[in-house]
Design a protein around this motif. Structure first.
Motif, PDB file in Angstrom:
ATOM      1  N   CYS B 189     -70.780  12.039  18.716  1.00  0.00           N
ATOM      2  CA  CYS B 189     -69.553  11.419  18.176  1.00  0.00           C
ATOM      3  C   CYS B 189     -69.796   9.939  17.883  1.00  0.00           C
ATOM      4  CB  CYS B 189     -68.393  11.560  19.156  1.00  0.00           C
ATOM      5  SG  CYS B 189     -67.825  13.264  19.355  1.00  0.00           S
ATOM      6  N   LEU B 190     -70.419   9.236  18.853  1.00  0.00           N
ATOM      7  CA  LEU B 190     -70.681   7.805  18.655  1.00  0.00           C
ATOM      8  C   LEU B 190     -71.600   7.602  17.446  1.00  0.00           C
ATOM      9  CD1 LEU B 190     -71.278   6.526  22.336  1.00  0.00           C
ATOM     10  CD2 LEU B 190     -69.191   6.342  20.963  1.00  0.00           C
ATOM     11  N   ASP B 191     -72.634   8.442  17.326  1.00  0.00           N
ATOM     12  CA  ASP B 191     -73.575   8.308  16.197  1.00  0.00           C
ATOM     13  C   ASP B 191     -72.862   8.501  14.860  1.00  0.00           C
ATOM     14  OD1 ASP B 191     -75.750   7.774  17.783  1.00  0.00           O
ATOM     15  OD2 ASP B 191     -76.508   9.832  17.802  1.00  0.00           O
ATOM     16  N   LEU B 192     -71.974   9.495  14.811  1.00  0.00           N
ATOM     17  CA  LEU B 192     -71.270   9.740  13.539  1.00  0.00           C
ATOM     18  C   LEU B 192     -70.375   8.557  13.187  1.00  0.00           C
ATOM     19  CD1 LEU B 192     -69.728  12.863  12.039  1.00  0.00           C
ATOM     20  CD2 LEU B 192     -68.301  10.839  12.237  1.00  0.00           C
ATOM     21  N   LEU B 193     -69.614   8.080  14.161  1.00  0.00           N
ATOM     22  CA  LEU B 193     -68.681   6.981  13.872  1.00  0.00           C
ATOM     23  C   LEU B 193     -69.451   5.710  13.522  1.00  0.00           C
ATOM     24  CD1 LEU B 193     -66.118   7.878  16.645  1.00  0.00           C
ATOM     25  CD2 LEU B 193     -65.784   8.104  14.175  1.00  0.00           C
ATOM     26  N   MET B 194     -70.563   5.482  14.222  1.00  0.00           N
ATOM     27  CA  MET B 194     -71.411   4.319  13.917  1.00  0.00           C
ATOM     28  C   MET B 194     -71.952   4.435  12.479  1.00  0.00           C
ATOM     29  SD  MET B 194     -72.463   1.588  15.475  1.00  0.00           S
ATOM     30  CE  MET B 194     -73.642   0.292  15.066  1.00  0.00           C
ATOM     31  N   SER B 195     -72.428   5.624  12.108  1.00  0.00           N
ATOM     32  CA  SER B 195     -73.048   5.804  10.786  1.00  0.00           C
ATOM     33  C   SER B 195     -72.050   5.655   9.648  1.00  0.00           C
ATOM     34  CB  SER B 195     -73.685   7.195  10.668  1.00  0.00           C
ATOM     35  OG  SER B 195     -74.685   7.364  11.625  1.00  0.00           O
ATOM     36  N   PHE B 196     -70.840   6.211   9.835  1.00  0.00           N
ATOM     37  CA  PHE B 196     -69.916   6.295   8.703  1.00  0.00           C
ATOM     38  C   PHE B 196     -68.814   5.248   8.720  1.00  0.00           C
ATOM     39  CE2 PHE B 196     -71.709  10.609   8.951  1.00  0.00           C
ATOM     40  CZ  PHE B 196     -72.279  10.649   7.691  1.00  0.00           C
ATOM     41  N   GLU B 197     -68.504   4.704   9.902  1.00  0.00           N
ATOM     42  CA  GLU B 197     -67.383   3.768   9.941  1.00  0.00           C
ATOM     43  C   GLU B 197     -67.794   2.348  10.286  1.00  0.00           C
ATOM     44  OE1 GLU B 197     -63.893   5.208  11.851  1.00  0.00           O
ATOM     45  OE2 GLU B 197     -64.156   7.237  11.059  1.00  0.00           O
ATOM     46  N   VAL B 198     -68.988   2.174  10.835  1.00  0.00           N
ATOM     47  CA  VAL B 198     -69.419   0.821  11.202  1.00  0.00           C
ATOM     48  C   VAL B 198     -70.525   0.332  10.250  1.00  0.00           C
ATOM     49  CG1 VAL B 198     -70.292  -0.681  13.011  1.00  0.00           C
ATOM     50  CG2 VAL B 198     -68.815   1.259  13.614  1.00  0.00           C
ATOM     51  N   GLU B 199     -71.606   1.099  10.148  1.00  0.00           N
ATOM     52  CA  GLU B 199     -72.773   0.624   9.393  1.00  0.00           C
ATOM     53  C   GLU B 199     -72.467   0.151   7.965  1.00  0.00           C
ATOM     54  OE1 GLU B 199     -76.055   3.359   9.585  1.00  0.00           O
ATOM     55  OE2 GLU B 199     -76.346   3.005  11.726  1.00  0.00           O
ATOM     56  N   PRO B 200     -71.593   0.867   7.212  1.00  0.00           N
ATOM     57  CA  PRO B 200     -71.367   0.402   5.833  1.00  0.00           C
ATOM     58  C   PRO B 200     -70.831  -1.030   5.746  1.00  0.00           C
ATOM     59  CG  PRO B 200     -70.516   2.623   6.135  1.00  0.00           C
ATOM     60  CD  PRO B 200     -70.887   2.108   7.498  1.00  0.00           C
ATOM     61  N   HIS B 201     -70.214  -1.533   6.849  1.00  0.00           N
ATOM     62  CA  HIS B 201     -69.670  -2.889   6.825  1.00  0.00           C
ATOM     63  C   HIS B 201     -70.714  -3.953   7.168  1.00  0.00           C
ATOM     64  CE1 HIS B 201     -65.659  -1.212   6.555  1.00  0.00           C
ATOM     65  NE2 HIS B 201     -65.928  -0.438   7.584  1.00  0.00           N
ATOM     66  N   LEU B 202     -71.882  -3.516   7.637  1.00  0.00           N
ATOM     67  CA  LEU B 202     -72.832  -4.482   8.192  1.00  0.00           C
ATOM     68  C   LEU B 202     -73.759  -5.049   7.123  1.00  0.00           C
ATOM     69  CD1 LEU B 202     -73.795  -2.630  11.499  1.00  0.00           C
ATOM     70  CD2 LEU B 202     -72.089  -4.423  11.153  1.00  0.00           C
ATOM     71  N   GLY B 203     -74.182  -6.284   7.367  1.00  0.00           N
ATOM     72  CA  GLY B 203     -75.201  -6.912   6.524  1.00  0.00           C
ATOM     73  C   GLY B 203     -74.715  -7.276   5.138  1.00  0.00           C
ATOM     74  N   GLN B 204     -73.431  -7.511   4.979  1.00  0.00           N
ATOM     75  CA  GLN B 204     -72.903  -7.892   3.655  1.00  0.00           C
ATOM     76  C   GLN B 204     -72.972  -9.414   3.522  1.00  0.00           C
ATOM     77  OE1 GLN B 204     -72.700  -5.447   1.768  1.00  0.00           O
ATOM     78  NE2 GLN B 204     -72.405  -3.760   3.214  1.00  0.00           N
ATOM     79  N   GLY B 205     -74.030  -9.879   2.886  1.00  0.00           N
ATOM     80  CA  GLY B 205     -74.239 -11.324   2.707  1.00  0.00           C
ATOM     81  C   GLY B 205     -74.804 -12.011   3.937  1.00  0.00           C
ATOM     82  N   VAL B 206     -75.069 -11.238   4.984  1.00  0.00           N
ATOM     83  CA  VAL B 206     -75.615 -11.792   6.225  1.00  0.00           C
ATOM     84  C   VAL B 206     -76.664 -10.804   6.754  1.00  0.00           C
ATOM     85  CG1 VAL B 206     -73.463 -12.953   6.905  1.00  0.00           C
ATOM     86  CG2 VAL B 206     -73.887 -10.599   7.639  1.00  0.00           C
ATOM     87  N   ILE B 207     -77.406 -11.246   7.768  1.00  0.00           N
ATOM     88  CA  ILE B 207     -78.210 -10.294   8.544  1.00  0.00           C
ATOM     89  C   ILE B 207     -77.395 -10.011   9.797  1.00  0.00           C
ATOM     90  CG2 ILE B 207     -80.352  -9.890   9.779  1.00  0.00           C
ATOM     91  CD1 ILE B 207     -81.752 -11.875   7.972  1.00  0.00           C
ATOM     92  N   ASP B 208     -76.984  -8.764   9.991  1.00  0.00           N
ATOM     93  CA  ASP B 208     -76.248  -8.405  11.202  1.00  0.00           C
ATOM     94  C   ASP B 208     -77.199  -7.795  12.217  1.00  0.00           C
ATOM     95  OD1 ASP B 208     -73.492  -9.129  11.024  1.00  0.00           O
ATOM     96  OD2 ASP B 208     -73.211  -7.611   9.464  1.00  0.00           O
TER      97      ASP B 208
END
Lengths: 188, 325
Positions: B189-208
């Motif tokens: 469950c954590l992997d799915l939510l991380m992959s689809f709901e968190v990761e797409p927001h990361l690294g936009q104009g920055v290094i996260d």
């Protein structure tokens, strides 16, 4: 039917989802840095035409759907069902109901070949050819000499479809129509 | 689709392959300037990866010991840690690695892993060096943002990954699956939510940079307690433009715990019905001999080059992707 694992998923594969046959449109492999891998899959529900997005664990299997696309010639409508005949020389006939025919009803012309999708040997959808030639049965009188002005008017075709045509078109003319956009292409 | 006869052609254009060669040279220059030794280790090993979510490829080979089953590496970690134990000092490698079934826009069955180890370097310093390397290849100066997994997950998903009930996580996952009550494990469950709901927001104009993963996702990292007393892994992941680029650890050096994690992996593999894989006994022996405290990181070089070249798929920067090999 066979089961298909996510690593066999590819565009066009027919599978069962929530009791309906679906066609896979897109399959994307997604994996967080470590841990469980997933396949995010877009599927078109062949009964409703709606596109669903579903996520599977990589390696999961789902049941295949017994779905077949066949070319068939339109024969006649008996008031309730539309009848088609296979074009492979077998003369085998299939009857499609209103739900299967759907929007294609306005493009049905005798002796034209359509793509019929069969699920468990029953027609579930009817797709017209991209271009079809139909006769104008009703439109305002043509304006002589007006070939360049770019104006248009509605015309009713022999199948009941109404399309926009140039002002110079007359009743009785045969037109080539793009069924995907319902647009006039030219005189046949 | 390509004409069937054109599959002999490379998946990358020649100009991109020239750029790839320049990036490889600049990576080597980066490490040379920092005194990190380039090494080459075998792609084959007597042990494979026991990670329950990695599928190792294997083959039968004739060796001095006769017919043996050997495994293609999913990462050069085992061999490189054995070099560290043997006293190599800081090392890096541009390694070819293999992961069965991993094919997609951001995956290819075989790919190039840039992996490096820094004995004696602090965890935070290695995060800094990883960002330096990324900026060096991207020729960009990007702000760096560091997040604890827990806080990041709470912000984007609205649940506390450490304390939320399994029911709450399964409910949250359900809309992605079209099922009302999936029987998924906590980590799935954590992997799915991380992959689809968190990761797409990361690294936009920055290094996260994400750190302090749940202890269950430690892989080969050490664990410690966070300020709230939760066990978390000394592991980091780096994201640029929504893409996971690198995974680093404060490396586990305790042979006993390493052996226990291998055994736990094997139990989970059996539960998942995954084929059994021979564990890397040489690695355990090297840890018993003594590994210096070290931090290490693995970076998907094809993805980084893909970003540097403004491409959308890793196959765009590979001479031949798996369908064409």
């Amino acid at each position: 039917m066979a089961n298909y694992s996510t690593n066999e998923f590819k565009s066009g594969l027919k599978v069962m989802l929530d009791g309906d046959p679906c066609s896979i449109v897109d399959n994307e492999f997604v994996k967080p840095g470590k841990g469980q891998a997933f396949n995010r899959v877009k599927l078109r529900n062949l009964m409703t035409g709606r596109v669903w997005e579903r996520t599977f664990k990589s390696g999961e299997s789902i049941e295949g759907a017994d779905v077949l696309d066949l070319d068939m010639e339109y024969l006649y409508n008996d008031g309730e069902m539309w009848h088609f005949m296979k074009t492979d020389g077998s003369f085998e006939q299939y009857a499609a109901d209103k739900k299967a025919v759907g929007e294609s009803e306005k493009w049905l012309k005798e002796q034209v070949s359509y793509t019929i999708t069969l699920w468990n040997d029953n027609p579930i959808s009817v797709a017209p050819p991209n271009f079809i030639e139909l006769t104008v049965t009703e439109t305002d009188p043509g304006l002589k000499g007006d070939t360049a002005n770019g104006g248009s008017k509605p015309a009713t075709l022999s199948t009941g479809a109404v399309v926009r045509v140039p002002l110079f078109i007359n009743e009785g003319e045969v037109l080539k129509i793009d069924t995907r956009s319902a647009e006039y292409v030219g005189r046949a | 689709m390509d004409h069937p006869d054109s599959t002999w052609r490379p998946s990358a254009d020649i100009e991109t392959l020239r750029a790839r060669a320049r990036h490889l040279a600049s990576v080597r220059a980066f490490f040379k300037a920092r005194g990190v030794l380039e090494v080459e280790t075998p792609v084959l090993g007597h042990g494979g990866s026991t990670d329950p979510h990695l599928a190792s490829l294997s083959l039968e080979a004739t060796t001095p010991a006769g017919q043996e089953q050997l495994w293609l590496q999913t990462s050069p970690e085992g061999h490189m840690k054995r070099l560290l134990a043997a006293g190599s000092g800081p090392i890096f490698q541009l390694a070819r690695v293999f992961r069965d079934g991993e094919v997609g826009r951001r995956h290819n069955l075989e790919f190039t892993m840039l992996e490096w180890y820094r004995p004696g370097m602090a965890f935070d310093a290695l995060i800094g060096e990883t960002c330096d390397l990324i900026e060096h290849v991207l020729q960009a100066d990007l702000p760096r943002c560091r997040h604890a997994y827990r806080a990041l997950f709470q912000r984007h998903v609205g649940l506390d990954p450490m304390t939320a009930s399994l029911d709450a996580l399964q409910d949250r996952v359900a809309p992605h699956l079209g099922e009302s009550c999936p029987d998924w494990s906590r980590d799935s469950c954590l992997d799915l939510l991380m992959s689809f709901e968190v990761e797409p927001h990361l690294g936009q104009g920055v290094i996260d940079i994400v750190t302090e993963y749940p202890a269950s996702q430690a892989a080969l990292a050490k664990c410690h307690s966070d300020p709230d007393g939760c066990q978390v892994a000394s592991r980091f992941e780096v994201y640029v433009r929504g893409i996971e680029l690198a995974n680093g650890y404060d490396e586990l050096i305790d042979a006993c715990e390493q052996r226990q994690r291998f055994e736990a992996d094997q139990r989970e593999r059996r539960a998942l019905g995954a084929p059994s894989v021979e564990a890397d006994h040489h690695l355990v022996a090297a840890l018993e001999y003594g590994l210096p405290p070290a931090c290490g990181v693995a970076l998907g070089l094809d993805r980084l080059i893909m970003l540097a070249e403004g491409r959308a798929c890793v196959s765009d920067v590979m001479a031949f992707d798996t369908p064409r090999c």
